[in-house]
Design a protein around this motif. Structure first.
Motif, PDB file in Angstrom:
ATOM      1  N   SER B  45       0.883  -1.162   0.000  1.00 44.87           N
ATOM      2  CA  SER B  45       0.000   0.000   0.000  1.00 44.87           C
ATOM      3  C   SER B  45       0.915   1.204   0.000  1.00 44.87           C
ATOM      4  O   SER B  45       2.102   1.075   0.217  1.00 44.87           O
ATOM      5  CB  SER B  45      -0.875   0.056   1.255  1.00 44.87           C
ATOM      6  OG  SER B  45      -1.840  -0.956   1.226  1.00 44.87           O
ATOM      7  N   TRP B  50      -6.608   5.312   6.704  1.00 47.71           N
ATOM      8  CA  TRP B  50      -7.390   6.476   7.098  1.00 47.71           C
ATOM      9  C   TRP B  50      -8.439   6.124   8.133  1.00 47.71           C
ATOM     10  O   TRP B  50      -8.893   4.986   8.193  1.00 47.71           O
ATOM     11  CB  TRP B  50      -8.078   7.104   5.871  1.00 47.71           C
ATOM     12  CG  TRP B  50      -7.111   7.652   4.863  1.00 47.71           C
ATOM     13  CD1 TRP B  50      -6.796   7.111   3.637  1.00 47.71           C
ATOM     14  CD2 TRP B  50      -6.316   8.826   4.999  1.00 47.71           C
ATOM     15  NE1 TRP B  50      -5.860   7.884   3.003  1.00 47.71           N
ATOM     16  CE2 TRP B  50      -5.540   8.950   3.813  1.00 47.71           C
ATOM     17  CE3 TRP B  50      -6.167   9.792   5.999  1.00 47.71           C
ATOM     18  CZ2 TRP B  50      -4.638   9.996   3.600  1.00 47.71           C
ATOM     19  CZ3 TRP B  50      -5.278  10.836   5.787  1.00 47.71           C
ATOM     20  CH2 TRP B  50      -4.523  10.934   4.597  1.00 47.71           C
ATOM     21  N   HIS B 289       2.116  -3.457  -7.432  1.00 49.25           N
ATOM     22  CA  HIS B 289       0.953  -4.245  -7.023  1.00 49.25           C
ATOM     23  C   HIS B 289      -0.255  -3.693  -7.767  1.00 49.25           C
ATOM     24  O   HIS B 289      -0.345  -2.487  -7.980  1.00 49.25           O
ATOM     25  CB  HIS B 289       0.752  -4.096  -5.514  1.00 49.25           C
ATOM     26  CG  HIS B 289      -0.097  -5.181  -4.901  1.00 49.25           C
ATOM     27  ND1 HIS B 289      -1.464  -5.182  -4.966  1.00 49.25           N
ATOM     28  CD2 HIS B 289       0.252  -6.286  -4.208  1.00 49.25           C
ATOM     29  CE1 HIS B 289      -1.924  -6.256  -4.332  1.00 49.25           C
ATOM     30  NE2 HIS B 289      -0.902  -6.944  -3.870  1.00 49.25           N
ATOM     31  N   VAL B 291      -4.074  -2.484  -8.164  1.00 49.74           N
ATOM     32  CA  VAL B 291      -5.011  -1.860  -7.241  1.00 49.74           C
ATOM     33  C   VAL B 291      -6.275  -1.529  -8.031  1.00 49.74           C
ATOM     34  O   VAL B 291      -6.214  -1.188  -9.206  1.00 49.74           O
ATOM     35  CB  VAL B 291      -4.383  -0.627  -6.552  1.00 49.74           C
ATOM     36  CG1 VAL B 291      -3.838   0.365  -7.546  1.00 49.74           C
ATOM     37  CG2 VAL B 291      -5.362   0.064  -5.619  1.00 49.74           C
ATOM     38  N   MET B 328      -7.600   0.413   2.555  1.00 48.71           N
ATOM     39  CA  MET B 328      -7.352  -0.327   3.796  1.00 48.71           C
ATOM     40  C   MET B 328      -8.470  -0.126   4.815  1.00 48.71           C
ATOM     41  O   MET B 328      -8.876  -1.072   5.484  1.00 48.71           O
ATOM     42  CB  MET B 328      -6.006   0.095   4.387  1.00 48.71           C
ATOM     43  CG  MET B 328      -4.826  -0.400   3.579  1.00 48.71           C
ATOM     44  SD  MET B 328      -3.272  -0.148   4.438  1.00 48.71           S
ATOM     45  CE  MET B 328      -2.859   1.522   3.943  1.00 48.71           C
ATOM     46  N   ASP B 329      -8.947   1.124   4.933  1.00 43.68           N
ATOM     47  CA  ASP B 329     -10.019   1.335   5.924  1.00 43.68           C
ATOM     48  C   ASP B 329     -11.295   0.634   5.472  1.00 43.68           C
ATOM     49  O   ASP B 329     -12.033   0.080   6.290  1.00 43.68           O
ATOM     50  CB  ASP B 329     -10.254   2.833   6.188  1.00 43.68           C
ATOM     51  CG  ASP B 329     -10.450   3.648   4.922  1.00 43.68           C
ATOM     52  OD1 ASP B 329     -10.005   3.189   3.853  1.00 43.68           O
ATOM     53  OD2 ASP B 329     -11.043   4.749   4.993  1.00 43.68           O
TER      54      ASP B 329
END
Ligand SMILES: Cc1cc2nc3c(=O)[nH]c(=O)nc-3n(C[C@H](O)[C@H](O)[C@H](O)COP(=O)(O)OP(=O)(O)OC[C@H]3O[C@@H](n4cnc5c(N)ncnc54)[C@H](O)[C@@H]3O)c2cc1C
Ligand SMILES: Cc1cc2nc3c(=O)[nH]c(=O)nc-3n(C[C@H](O)[C@H](O)[C@H](O)COP(=O)(O)OP(=O)(O)OC[C@H]3O[C@@H](n4cnc5c(N)ncnc54)[C@H](O)[C@@H]3O)c2cc1C
Ligand SMILES: Nc1ncnc2c1ncn2[C@@H]1O[C@H](COP(=O)(O)O)[C@@H](O)[C@H]1O
Lengths: 325, 441, 261
Positions: B45, B50, B289, B291, B328-329
């Motif tokens: 990431s 967040w 990566h 995304v 991520m959140d």
């Protein structure tokens, strides 16, 4: 208590160059610290080595004699060194970090309650303690290690110091060593030397090392030809010894041999840290790799970005021509 | 089937670990399988996590001796750039120093590993201390189905069974497709590629250069020439003694440009303004990566079915709003909601789609799907050509005029603006853009 | 036959590493099973599969090192022994050997295996020291092991200075293992599950009649004072081009600049 004792290793009737490197450095160390320098050679016929050892300037040479010493038998070496320590009571026992030394130095230290600092890149005596720097963490960094024990054992990586002759008055004491093999619980059954061992790799002045890039038999042939043209020893990365293209004895690196030749060819080797740990002390490093970003180029004196299958035949030919002229 | 689990979680990224934590806390018997050598081994990431979600999952995590985060954010910057200039909106606030933090910067290999240790501690304290597992280094190859219901998984020769499966496999959602929740073929415009370098500095140098204090940190997003005309944007986040620096590039646009991500990154680094910001660092790691672009059009057809739920980026839950990437959140929150749904199903002893549908409802009611829906327009806007080409040029051009003092009569700001607009776009275009932007926010 | 395998938990040496004020620091604080110890475990599992018997793993380390024992159990070891030492920073190989010797004096075994060195310290001393303290015959740097049932002996193929040496050791004995011996297996899901039900005995230093102060003060005879960068090599020259050009360049440099031909 006031001497440095250097164990001089021999192999197949020859003194190991790395031992002379240690002896040569210890000469300086003994003078700086007001200690006497003594050397020991353990062999079936130690007398054949004493002149050569004398030219490096120890005040005394212990020529310890027993046929078992020529048989690669760890317990013989352990007993021999142990009895010398008891007899001489040196401040420091220094030796080259050979496979045999690696095998016995722990037990020797435990037996004599000594501080053991193995595989050092450099060492010195300061304020009564022995201070050394040795590679750790996969040879990524050096640790500063010291011991102030009454007896300290140090083994030194090959190529760490230069071997420089410096003759002095030397006496030789021959010791007929008693060693009973019958009661041993370990038995050396056989030594398998590989055909590749024509030139002793750890001592060689020129090494041609093969990596995964050589791929197959054809690549192997190219390596052998180049080594042949240079009179070089052949070495290999783990990827290659694992594949069986070259025998495991030729592996160079952290788990293999440590070499320090004048000239090292890394052919089709990426330059993993574990490999570099075994060859970074080479004087001139030539890397041949088709990947311009291969880490090996960070260590290479001369890096050739290209296909080894194209480069090696030409190189071998030119070396042959050069040597012939 | 003595080893039958309440739930098997596929993937030990943020979504999977968050689900696992929730299951452990609720005394469920579960197995989490991660293909990496350890959690986080290969995960990439930028990364800012967040929001305050982590403080609910691991209360007072900041007091943890070795908490897996690098810095917390109290300084944010959005930078427009053209060939030789940058124009930034910069915001720093002391109020962001308070815990729980509003955003933390993480390095995934460390963060995921730390989080997995926390999960292991939670397992130790649960009723199933010896019967719940985190199993690394194993690849799940198949979700086992029985009459349209997910009943277990297969890894190599080994098969394990459970009442429910949570798929948290990340952006390459092969198993989500295998169980039929996502079309087999997903168009390439749903994907972007992220490339990232970790650059090391002397910690003191880093702290001085970016005005960091204690654990405070900065996030900086970039729009404009960063990407050589390829759709996307750049980021810079301060870690303890390194920065994470990289780009997120649209797959299609990248393909059309014929450029290599690594070359674009190098150009980005060579930008005259950034060169000064970055100087003196040593690149210690490079990674790439995939995304998701966070486009709702390519979300799985459904995210629940009999015996199975999909969480995190496997369900395409991500928002890239230009001022932040939120993956991520979203992964964390969806993982938690999925696990909560499983816990309810366990109480009801009913793992059918009928019960598991609650996961969808919970997600709809949460910030995750609400925001994704509300800002879909903004995302489209951001991904329009004007946004990463025209606007940055216009802004920088305006900056050049506005901030230069020439000892000749200075034009009014309005004149400067109109000059920049003329150069980079027509009024009409700009008006359209403005309207579009305003509508989507 | 019972194998007792000494396993060490070490930092993941493949993770990026820096030196700050003489101390090592790593981005990830991840701890792993030492690769050499892992090869020792693997070899013990292969031999007990073939000849019967059990594998026990013994680890000296902090509470957190338990996960490393679990890893070995997941690979297939039957039982674990955890000698808990919370802070091992003042201990050297001699101290670890002393602790392991104290344990092995009270436990039974036919063969003790250790790694030939550890990935963090690269010392390669513990095995030899332990063998001496227990009065066992031993061999170091093994690349192959077989068991001769008739003779009750382990036959070790070891990497010596000039070739491979075949050494026969009567049990009980000790062998230090190279990672060239095998590729350690990756635990299966079943293995991981079973590992939690396997017995791990927790042992305190006091149970062995030892004290941490004495171990770090007098048994350890070496001290680590810090770390420094490995001196880099002078940057060299890199050439691209066609093979002929490359080779003639190189010949020229070897002959006239490096003068090593
Ligand atoms: C605990 C431990 C100990 C280890 N000990 C050792 C050790 O003692 N010695 C050791 O060597 N390794 C050791 N390793 C392994 C090491 O990490 C590497 O895996 C190994 O060195 C890789 O070997 P290689 O460079 O030959 O292969 P690779 O890394 O696969 O590199 C092959 C190279 O060949 C190049 N190439 C391919 N084709 C061509 C061509 N036609 N022309 C030119 N170049 C070509 C490629 O670009 C590549 O760079 C150890 C590992 C561990 C974990
Ligand atoms: C360059 C870049 C920058 C980014 N920056 C940010 C940022 O600043 N902030 C932010 O919030 N998000 C950011 N993101 C997005 C964020 O990384 C993802 O949205 C997030 O990681 C998704 O979490 P996840 O748990 O769903 O999936 P992942 O984190 O991808 O985890 C999936 C896990 O499943 C495992 N797995 C997959 N298949 C299998 C299988 N078959 N068997 C076993 N295991 C399997 C994988 O190994 C992996 O560990 C960024 C992404 C990139 C690429
Ligand atoms: N703390 C420890 N616990 C168990 N075994 C150890 C420990 N330290 C060292 N060993 C064993 O000794 C081997 C070599 O250690 P060293 O002397 O540190 O290189 C390791 O590979 C292990 O097998």
């Amino acid at each position: 208590m006031s001497s440095i004792l250097v164990y001089v290793a021999t192999q197949d009737g020859k003194i190991k160059r790395s031992s002379l490197e240690v002896l040569s450095y210890c000469k300086r160390l003994s003078e700086e610290n007001g200690l006497s320098l003594e050397a020991a050679v353990l062999d079936a016929d130690p007398a054949r080595f004493t002149d050569k050892i004398a030219s490096y300037g120890p005040s005394k040479i212990y020529a310890v004699k027993n046929p078992a010493f020529s048989n690669h038998l760890a317990s013989a070496l352990l007993e021999g060194l142990s009895s010398l320590i008891s007899k001489i009571n040196p401040r420091l026992l220094a030796c080259a970090s050979t496979e045999s030394v690696k095998e016995v130095i722990g037990a020797l230290g435990a037996r004599h309650n000594a501080g053991v600092i193995p595989d050092v890149a450099s060492f010195a005596i300061q304020n009564g303690s022995v201070n050394a720097e040795r590679p750790v963490m996969s040879a990524k960094v050096l640790s500063k290690t010291s011991s102030s024990s009454d007896l300290v054992l140090v083994s030194v990586r090959s190529g760490s110091y230069d071997a420089v002759e410096s003759p002095a008055e030397t006496t030789v004491e021959t010791i007929e060593f008693d060693f009973e093999t019958a009661a041993l619980k370990s038995l050396l059954k056989e030594v398998i030397s590989s055909a590749g061992d024509k030139v002793d790799l750890s001592e060689a002045e020129v090494v041609v090392a093969a990596g995964r890039g050589i791929k197959d038999e054809q690549g192997r042939k190219l390596i052998e030809d180049l080594a042949d043209s240079l009179g070089a020893a052949v070495g290999a990365s783990r990827a290659v010894t694992e594949s069986g293209l070259f025998p495991a004895t030729l592996q160079i690196g952290q788990t293999g041999k440590v070499v320090s030749p004048q000239l090292y060819f890394a052919v089709g080797i990426s330059g993993a840290i574990q490999h570099v740990a075994g060859m970074a002390n080479s004087k001139v490093i030539v890397a041949i790799n088709k990947d311009a970003d291969a880490p090996i180029f960070q260590y290479a004196t001369y890096g050739l970005v290209g296909d080894l299958f194209k480069i090696l035949p030409l190189l071998t030919e030119q070396i042959r021509t050069y040597k012939a002229s | 089937m003595e080893d039958k689990f309440d739930c098997i979680i596929i993937g030990g990224g943020i979504a999977g670990l968050s689900a696992a934590m929730t299951l452990a806390r609720n005394n469920a018997k579960f197995l989490l399988i991660e293909r990496g050598e350890f959690s986080g081994a290969k995960n990439v990431s930028g990364g800012v996590l967040w929001g305050e979600g982590l403080s609910k999952l691991v209360p007072e995590y900041w007091n943890d001796e070795d908490a897996g985060f690098e810095r917390y954010i109290n300084h944010r910057r959005l930078t427009f750039m053209d060939g030789d200039s940058t124009f930034s909106i910069d915001f720093k606030s002391e109020s962001f120093n308070e815990q729980p933090y509003k955003g933390i910067i993480v390095l995934r290999s460390k963060f995921d590993n730390w989080l997995s240790e926390k999960v292991m501690e939670a397992i130790e304290e649960s009723d199933y201390a010896d019967e719940s597992f985190l199993a690394p280094n194993i690849l799940v190859e198949e979700v086992l189905m029985d009459g349209g219901k997910a009943v277990g998984i297969r890894a190599g020769e080994e098969k394990f069974y459970a009442d429910s499966i949570i798929i948290a496999e990340g952006v390459n959602n092969l198993l989500t497709r295998q169980v039929g929740l996502q079309n087999k073929y997903v168009p390439a415009d749903a994907l972007a590629v992220g490339v990232k370098e970790i650059i090391r500095y002397d910690q003191k140098v880093l702290e001085d250069r970016f005005q960091l204090n204690g654990l405070s940190g900065m996030s900086n997003e970039f729009i404009g020439t960063a990407t050589q005309g390829v759709e996307g944007g750049g980021f810079l986040y301060t870690n303890k003694d390194t920065i994470s620096f990289g780009l997120v590039l649209s797959m299609i646009s990248l393909r059309d440009s014929g450029l290599k991500p690594y070359d674009i990154l190098n150009e980005f680094k060579a930008h005259p303004v950034l060169k000064d910001t970055l100087k003196g660092g040593e690149v210690i790691e490079y990674s790439a990566h995939a995304v998701s672009t966070g486009d709702m059009k390519v979300m799985p057809k459904e995210i629940y079915s009999d015996g199975v739920l999909v969480a995190g980026e496997a369900a395409n839950l991500l928002m890239n709003s230009g001022k932040a990437i939120q993956g991520m959140d979203y992964a964390m929150h969806s993982g938690i909601l999925a696990a909560e749904t499983i816990v309810e199903a366990k109480t009801k002893k009913d793992f059918s789609a009928g019960t598991l549908k609650n996961y969808r409802t919970k997600l709809e009611d949460s910030f995750v799907l609400k925001d994704m829906k509300n800002f879909q327009g903004a995302v489209d806007f951001l991904h329009s050509k004007q946004m990463f080409q025209t606007v940055p040029g216009l802004v920088c051009d305006f900056g050049k005029q506005f901030f230069s003092i020439k000892n000749e009569p200075t034009p009014k700001t309005r004149e400067m603006l109109s000059k920049s607009v003329k150069k980079h776009s027509s009024y009409w275009e700009l008006l359209k853009l403005g309207l579009k932007g305003a509508r989507s926010l | 036959m019972k194998f007792s395998v000494c396993i060490k938990q070490v930092p993941d040496v493949s993770a990026p590493l820096t030196i700050k004020d003489g101390n090592l620091s790593q981005d990830t604080d991840r701890m792993v099973l030492d690769a050499y110890s892992a090869s020792a475990v693997e070899e013990a599992l292969v031999l007990t599969d073939k000849h019967g018997g059990d594998v026990e793993v013994v680890l000296v380390g902090p509470d957190k090192a338990k996960e490393t024992i679990r890893k070995a159990l997941a690979m297939g070891a039957a039982t674990g022994v955890h000698i808990v030492v919370e802070n091992t920073s003042g201990l050297d190989s001699a101290a670890f050997a002393e602790i392991l010797a104290a344990w092995h004096k009270k436990s039974d075994y036919d063969v003790i295996l250790t790694g030939k060195q550890s990935q963090d310290t690269d010392a390669g001393l513990t095995g030899g020291m332990l063998a001496w303290k227990l009065g066992l015959p031993y061999a170091a740097n093994a690349v192959g092991l077989t068991y001769d049932e008739a003779a009750s002996a382990i036959v070790v193929k070891r990497q010596g200075d000039s070739g491979q040496e075949m050494v026969e050791l009567k049990t009980p004995c000790l062998v230090t293992c190279s990672n060239d011996m095998n590729d350690p297996r990756i635990p299966s899901l079943k293995g991981i599950m079973q590992s939690k039900r396997k017995k791990v005995e927790t042992v305190q230093l006091s149970d062995l009649g030892l004290e941490l102060d004495a171990l770090s003060g007098t048994v350890s005879q070496t001290q680590v004072h810090g770390f420094k960068e490995v001196p880099g090599r002078e940057p060299g020259k890199k050439f691209e081009g066609d093979a002929e050009e490359l080779v003639s360049n190189l010949m020229n440099l070897l002959e006239n600049e490096a003068k090593v031909l």
